[in-house]
Design a protein around this motif. Structure first.
Motif, PDB file in Angstrom:
ATOM      1  N   LEU A  61      81.218  38.854  80.556  1.00 30.57           N
ATOM      2  CA  LEU A  61      80.205  38.897  81.612  1.00 30.57           C
ATOM      3  C   LEU A  61      79.164  39.981  81.334  1.00 30.57           C
ATOM      4  CD1 LEU A  61      79.194  37.918  84.378  1.00 30.57           C
ATOM      5  CD2 LEU A  61      80.769  39.594  85.404  1.00 30.57           C
ATOM      6  N   GLY A  62      79.619  41.168  80.973  1.00 32.27           N
ATOM      7  CA  GLY A  62      78.690  42.260  80.668  1.00 32.27           C
ATOM      8  C   GLY A  62      77.785  41.932  79.500  1.00 32.27           C
ATOM      9  N   LEU A  63      78.343  41.336  78.464  1.00 26.62           N
ATOM     10  CA  LEU A  63      77.549  40.983  77.279  1.00 26.62           C
ATOM     11  C   LEU A  63      76.525  39.890  77.604  1.00 26.62           C
ATOM     12  CD1 LEU A  63      80.482  41.067  74.733  1.00 26.62           C
ATOM     13  CD2 LEU A  63      78.444  42.521  74.614  1.00 26.62           C
ATOM     14  N   LEU A  64      76.934  38.892  78.368  1.00 26.59           N
ATOM     15  CA  LEU A  64      75.992  37.830  78.739  1.00 26.59           C
ATOM     16  C   LEU A  64      74.850  38.380  79.580  1.00 26.59           C
ATOM     17  CD1 LEU A  64      78.462  34.912  79.560  1.00 26.59           C
ATOM     18  CD2 LEU A  64      76.815  34.994  77.669  1.00 26.59           C
ATOM     19  N   ARG A  65      75.187  39.189  80.575  1.00 28.39           N
ATOM     20  CA  ARG A  65      74.149  39.750  81.442  1.00 28.39           C
ATOM     21  C   ARG A  65      73.228  40.689  80.677  1.00 28.39           C
ATOM     22  NH1 ARG A  65      77.625  40.606  87.032  1.00 28.39           N
ATOM     23  NH2 ARG A  65      77.389  38.446  87.753  1.00 28.39           N
ATOM     24  N   LYS A  66      73.784  41.440  79.748  1.00 33.66           N
ATOM     25  CA  LYS A  66      72.968  42.341  78.921  1.00 33.66           C
ATOM     26  C   LYS A  66      71.930  41.552  78.125  1.00 33.66           C
ATOM     27  CE  LYS A  66      73.373  45.821  75.292  1.00 33.66           C
ATOM     28  NZ  LYS A  66      74.278  46.535  74.393  1.00 33.66           N
ATOM     29  N   ASN A  67      72.270  40.324  77.748  1.00 35.05           N
ATOM     30  CA  ASN A  67      71.360  39.491  76.969  1.00 35.05           C
ATOM     31  C   ASN A  67      70.488  38.588  77.843  1.00 35.05           C
ATOM     32  OD1 ASN A  67      72.011  40.462  74.415  1.00 35.05           O
ATOM     33  ND2 ASN A  67      73.831  39.179  74.313  1.00 35.05           N
ATOM     34  N   GLY A  68      70.443  38.868  79.140  1.00 34.15           N
ATOM     35  CA  GLY A  68      69.537  38.141  80.016  1.00 34.15           C
ATOM     36  C   GLY A  68      70.071  36.856  80.601  1.00 34.15           C
ATOM     37  N   THR A  69      71.347  36.588  80.447  1.00 29.82           N
ATOM     38  CA  THR A  69      71.926  35.378  81.023  1.00 29.82           C
ATOM     39  C   THR A  69      72.275  35.649  82.478  1.00 29.82           C
ATOM     40  OG1 THR A  69      72.862  34.776  78.876  1.00 29.82           O
ATOM     41  CG2 THR A  69      73.760  33.661  80.793  1.00 29.82           C
ATOM     42  N   LEU A  74      82.205  33.163  86.964  1.00 29.47           N
ATOM     43  CA  LEU A  74      82.968  33.159  85.712  1.00 29.47           C
ATOM     44  C   LEU A  74      84.438  33.053  86.064  1.00 29.47           C
ATOM     45  CD1 LEU A  74      83.214  33.443  82.628  1.00 29.47           C
ATOM     46  CD2 LEU A  74      83.215  35.918  82.954  1.00 29.47           C
ATOM     47  N   LYS A  75      85.092  32.079  85.484  1.00 38.56           N
ATOM     48  CA  LYS A  75      86.532  31.910  85.657  1.00 38.56           C
ATOM     49  C   LYS A  75      87.158  31.925  84.268  1.00 38.56           C
ATOM     50  CE  LYS A  75      90.006  28.876  87.653  1.00 38.56           C
ATOM     51  NZ  LYS A  75      90.240  27.612  88.384  1.00 38.56           N
ATOM     52  N   VAL A  76      88.184  32.727  84.118  1.00 44.78           N
ATOM     53  CA  VAL A  76      88.887  32.818  82.841  1.00 44.78           C
ATOM     54  C   VAL A  76      90.338  32.419  83.088  1.00 44.78           C
ATOM     55  CG1 VAL A  76      89.468  34.282  80.881  1.00 44.78           C
ATOM     56  CG2 VAL A  76      87.405  34.764  82.217  1.00 44.78           C
ATOM     57  N   ASP A  98      85.043  29.592  81.834  1.00 47.77           N
ATOM     58  CA  ASP A  98      84.167  28.652  82.532  1.00 47.77           C
ATOM     59  C   ASP A  98      83.023  29.463  83.139  1.00 47.77           C
ATOM     60  OD1 ASP A  98      83.000  26.495  83.740  1.00 47.77           O
ATOM     61  OD2 ASP A  98      84.614  26.146  85.171  1.00 47.77           O
ATOM     62  N   VAL A  99      81.852  29.362  82.525  1.00 50.14           N
ATOM     63  CA  VAL A  99      80.683  30.143  82.906  1.00 50.14           C
ATOM     64  C   VAL A  99      79.797  29.306  83.817  1.00 50.14           C
ATOM     65  CG1 VAL A  99      78.638  31.361  82.034  1.00 50.14           C
ATOM     66  CG2 VAL A  99      80.760  31.356  80.687  1.00 50.14           C
ATOM     67  N   VAL A 100      79.420  29.872  84.960  1.00 51.42           N
ATOM     68  CA  VAL A 100      78.490  29.199  85.865  1.00 51.42           C
ATOM     69  C   VAL A 100      77.147  29.911  85.740  1.00 51.42           C
ATOM     70  CG1 VAL A 100      78.010  28.502  88.234  1.00 51.42           C
ATOM     71  CG2 VAL A 100      80.386  28.624  87.429  1.00 51.42           C
ATOM     72  N   SER A 101      76.173  29.186  85.184  1.00 55.09           N
ATOM     73  CA  SER A 101      74.871  29.784  84.897  1.00 55.09           C
ATOM     74  C   SER A 101      73.828  28.696  84.713  1.00 55.09           C
ATOM     75  CB  SER A 101      74.955  30.625  83.620  1.00 55.09           C
ATOM     76  OG  SER A 101      73.684  31.077  83.217  1.00 55.09           O
ATOM     77  N   ALA A 102      72.617  28.998  85.141  1.00 59.95           N
ATOM     78  CA  ALA A 102      71.509  28.056  84.943  1.00 59.95           C
ATOM     79  C   ALA A 102      70.862  28.218  83.577  1.00 59.95           C
ATOM     80  CB  ALA A 102      70.451  28.254  86.035  1.00 59.95           C
ATOM     81  N   GLU A 107      75.585  28.826  72.292  1.00 59.09           N
ATOM     82  CA  GLU A 107      75.525  29.869  71.268  1.00 59.09           C
ATOM     83  C   GLU A 107      75.690  31.261  71.877  1.00 59.09           C
ATOM     84  OE1 GLU A 107      72.117  31.778  68.467  1.00 59.09           O
ATOM     85  OE2 GLU A 107      72.302  29.577  68.386  1.00 59.09           O
ATOM     86  N   GLY A 108      75.034  31.512  72.999  1.00 53.73           N
ATOM     87  CA  GLY A 108      75.122  32.814  73.654  1.00 53.73           C
ATOM     88  C   GLY A 108      76.525  33.110  74.178  1.00 53.73           C
ATOM     89  N   VAL A 109      77.164  32.097  74.754  1.00 50.86           N
ATOM     90  CA  VAL A 109      78.524  32.282  75.260  1.00 50.86           C
ATOM     91  C   VAL A 109      79.497  32.494  74.101  1.00 50.86           C
ATOM     92  CG1 VAL A 109      80.423  31.191  76.523  1.00 50.86           C
ATOM     93  CG2 VAL A 109      78.086  31.034  77.412  1.00 50.86           C
TER      94      VAL A 109
END
Length: 144
Positions: A61-69, A74-76, A98-102, A107-109
């Motif tokens: 989650l931290g890495l995705l948000r850091k990259n602007g996602t 998020l369910k793991v 399971d990532v919930v994102s628009a 590739e980013g995940v």
């Protein structure tokens, strides 16, 4: 953040139920299946899987948000397959994100999961040399 991490567990019944604590957080109850235990708490292996889910989820989650996602959910989930001989530790773990994102991309995940495994998540680092971990992920759009 300190280099030192502390936790403890104390026997809380006449079988094998322990109550674990760390810092000032709510206690976590560990127990084992009947008849050895009462089945009124997490087993140690369930606790380990939950720790892997929470730790890897936090880092992904931290890495995705850091990259602007923009991650809104998020369910793991982790499913461990145990050995049949003692010690009945895990032979394999299937880990699913399971990532919930628009705006998340496959590739980013994948990259966030790779970095979590290789560089960020301490629980994953401790497990991966001992257990084969297979990883999958899915991306779903948030509800409109």
């Amino acid at each position: 953040m300190s280099d030192r991490v502390e936790a403890g567990a104390e026997l809380t019944n006449q079988k094998v139920q322990f109550t674990a604590t760390a810092r000032d957080n709510p206690p976590i109850v560990f127990d084992y299946y009947p008849p050895f235990g009462d089945g009124k708490g997490y087993t140690g292996l369930e606790g380990l899987l939950a720790s892997l889910c929470a730790c890897s989820g936090t880092s992904v989650l931290g890495l995705l948000r850091k990259n602007g996602t923009d991650v809104v959910g998020l369910k793991v989930q982790a499913i461990g397959q145990r050995r049949t001989k003692h010690p009945t530790c895990f032979e394999t773990i299937a880990l699913h994100f399971d990532v919930v994102s628009a705006n998340a991309s496959d590739e980013g995940v994948r990259e966030a999961i790779r970095l979590s495994e290789e560089l960020v998540c301490p629980v994953w680092a401790m497990i991966k040399g001992n257990v084969e971990i297979g990883v999958t992920h899915a991306i779903t759009a948030p509800d409109a």
